[in-house]
Design a protein around this motif. Structure first.
Motif, PDB file in Angstrom:
ATOM      1  N   UNK A   2       7.649  21.008  -8.097  1.00  0.00           N
ATOM      2  CA  UNK A   2       6.374  21.371  -7.495  1.00  0.00           C
ATOM      3  C   UNK A   2       5.402  20.197  -7.456  1.00  0.00           C
ATOM      4  N   UNK A   3       5.233  19.606  -6.275  1.00  0.00           N
ATOM      5  CA  UNK A   3       4.273  18.548  -6.063  1.00  0.00           C
ATOM      6  C   UNK A   3       4.535  17.256  -6.815  1.00  0.00           C
ATOM      7  N   UNK A   4       5.676  17.111  -7.366  1.00  0.00           N
ATOM      8  CA  UNK A   4       5.991  15.934  -8.168  1.00  0.00           C
ATOM      9  C   UNK A   4       6.305  14.743  -7.278  1.00  0.00           C
ATOM     10  N   UNK A   5       5.776  13.589  -7.651  1.00  0.00           N
ATOM     11  CA  UNK A   5       6.107  12.352  -6.964  1.00  0.00           C
ATOM     12  C   UNK A   5       7.325  11.737  -7.633  1.00  0.00           C
ATOM     13  N   UNK A   6       8.095  10.973  -6.844  1.00  0.00           N
ATOM     14  CA  UNK A   6       9.271  10.327  -7.423  1.00  0.00           C
ATOM     15  C   UNK A   6       9.505   8.978  -6.786  1.00  0.00           C
ATOM     16  N   UNK A   7      10.251   8.174  -7.500  1.00  0.00           N
ATOM     17  CA  UNK A   7      10.620   6.850  -7.012  1.00  0.00           C
ATOM     18  C   UNK A   7      11.832   6.968  -6.097  1.00  0.00           C
ATOM     19  N   UNK A  35       4.999   6.535   1.890  1.00  0.00           N
ATOM     20  CA  UNK A  35       3.841   5.840   1.312  1.00  0.00           C
ATOM     21  C   UNK A  35       4.249   4.990   0.111  1.00  0.00           C
ATOM     22  N   UNK A  36       3.460   3.970  -0.140  1.00  0.00           N
ATOM     23  CA  UNK A  36       3.763   3.044  -1.229  1.00  0.00           C
ATOM     24  C   UNK A  36       2.683   3.130  -2.296  1.00  0.00           C
ATOM     25  N   UNK A  37       3.119   2.927  -3.529  1.00  0.00           N
ATOM     26  CA  UNK A  37       2.185   2.822  -4.649  1.00  0.00           C
ATOM     27  C   UNK A  37       1.537   1.440  -4.606  1.00  0.00           C
ATOM     28  N   UNK A  38       0.575   1.223  -5.472  1.00  0.00           N
ATOM     29  CA  UNK A  38      -0.111  -0.078  -5.522  1.00  0.00           C
ATOM     30  C   UNK A  38       0.854  -1.216  -5.785  1.00  0.00           C
ATOM     31  N   UNK A  39       1.937  -0.923  -6.509  1.00  0.00           N
ATOM     32  CA  UNK A  39       2.922  -1.969  -6.820  1.00  0.00           C
ATOM     33  C   UNK A  39       3.905  -2.204  -5.666  1.00  0.00           C
ATOM     34  N   UNK A  40       3.745  -1.469  -4.545  1.00  0.00           N
ATOM     35  CA  UNK A  40       4.600  -1.655  -3.380  1.00  0.00           C
ATOM     36  C   UNK A  40       5.840  -0.775  -3.359  1.00  0.00           C
ATOM     37  N   UNK A  41       6.080  -0.018  -4.416  1.00  0.00           N
ATOM     38  CA  UNK A  41       7.255   0.851  -4.474  1.00  0.00           C
ATOM     39  C   UNK A  41       7.005   2.143  -3.699  1.00  0.00           C
ATOM     40  N   UNK A  42       8.046   2.630  -3.072  1.00  0.00           N
ATOM     41  CA  UNK A  42       7.944   3.878  -2.322  1.00  0.00           C
ATOM     42  C   UNK A  42       7.659   5.034  -3.287  1.00  0.00           C
ATOM     43  N   UNK A  43       6.830   5.972  -2.805  1.00  0.00           N
ATOM     44  CA  UNK A  43       6.504   7.166  -3.583  1.00  0.00           C
ATOM     45  C   UNK A  43       6.882   8.378  -2.726  1.00  0.00           C
ATOM     46  N   UNK A  44       7.934   9.055  -3.130  1.00  0.00           N
ATOM     47  CA  UNK A  44       8.424  10.216  -2.397  1.00  0.00           C
ATOM     48  C   UNK A  44       7.720  11.478  -2.881  1.00  0.00           C
ATOM     49  N   UNK A  45       7.370  12.331  -1.919  1.00  0.00           N
ATOM     50  CA  UNK A  45       6.746  13.620  -2.209  1.00  0.00           C
ATOM     51  C   UNK A  45       7.799  14.720  -2.047  1.00  0.00           C
ATOM     52  N   UNK A  46       7.433  15.931  -2.411  1.00  0.00           N
ATOM     53  CA  UNK A  46       8.359  17.054  -2.325  1.00  0.00           C
ATOM     54  C   UNK A  46       8.870  17.267  -0.900  1.00  0.00           C
ATOM     55  N   UNK A  47       7.977  17.175   0.095  1.00  0.00           N
ATOM     56  CA  UNK A  47       8.421  17.384   1.482  1.00  0.00           C
ATOM     57  C   UNK A  47       9.395  16.290   1.922  1.00  0.00           C
ATOM     58  N   UNK A  48       9.223  15.063   1.402  1.00  0.00           N
ATOM     59  CA  UNK A  48      10.181  13.993   1.701  1.00  0.00           C
ATOM     60  C   UNK A  48      11.548  14.344   1.129  1.00  0.00           C
ATOM     61  N   UNK A  49      11.550  14.831  -0.096  1.00  0.00           N
ATOM     62  CA  UNK A  49      12.793  15.213  -0.770  1.00  0.00           C
ATOM     63  C   UNK A  49      13.510  16.314   0.017  1.00  0.00           C
ATOM     64  N   UNK A  50      12.771  17.333   0.439  1.00  0.00           N
ATOM     65  CA  UNK A  50      13.378  18.439   1.205  1.00  0.00           C
ATOM     66  C   UNK A  50      13.986  17.923   2.511  1.00  0.00           C
TER      67      UNK A  50
END
Length: 129
Positions: A2-7, A35-50
């Motif tokens: 639920x709403x969790x961000x992931x690498x 979208x990217x975090x401040x460190x440039x790494x991708x940040x996946x959201x739940x809808x991206x995962x689905x």
């Protein structure tokens, strides 16, 4: 989830796809830019995962990348793309049904051949014994 961000590594582990494949899917337009975090790494959201899970399933059924790209383009059309998306999925579903029928027919033939060989082996052992 639920709403969790992931690498990207976490998304890869959860979907069974490689990090390389996730980057490739983004590069060829199967996915909107992540979208990217401040460190440039991708940040996946739940809808991206689905979405990634759906892409993985479509690919595992043999859907060509070009059709997956068409489907992704249709998704970007919003509700106006629904009829075309439905048609694309129906066509793919029909192809899978036909493949399943072919596989079942082949399994029947193999089963018969295996039974024949078992019978032959049993007969051969009886005649020797």
């Amino acid at each position: 989830m639920s709403g969790k961000e992931m690498t990207i590594q976490q998304a890869a582990e959860l979907t069974g796809l490689s990090v390389h494949t996730l980057r490739y899917y983004e590069r060829i337009g199967l996915m909107d830019p992540i979208p990217r975090a401040k460190n440039g790494h991708r940040v996946y959201q739940e809808h991206d995962f689905e979405w990634i899970v759906l892409l993985a399933k479509l690919r595992s059924t043999g859907m060509p990348i070009v059709l997956m790209q068409r489907f992704a383009d249709m998704m970007r059309l919003g509700d106006s793309g629904i009829p075309k998306r439905r048609k694309l999925l129906e066509d793919h579903q029909q192809k899978l049904i036909e493949q399943a029928q072919t596989i079942h027919q082949t399994l029947d033939i193999l089963r018969d051949k295996i039974d024949y060989y078992r019978s032959w082996e049993e007969e051969t052992q009886i005649n020797r014994g």
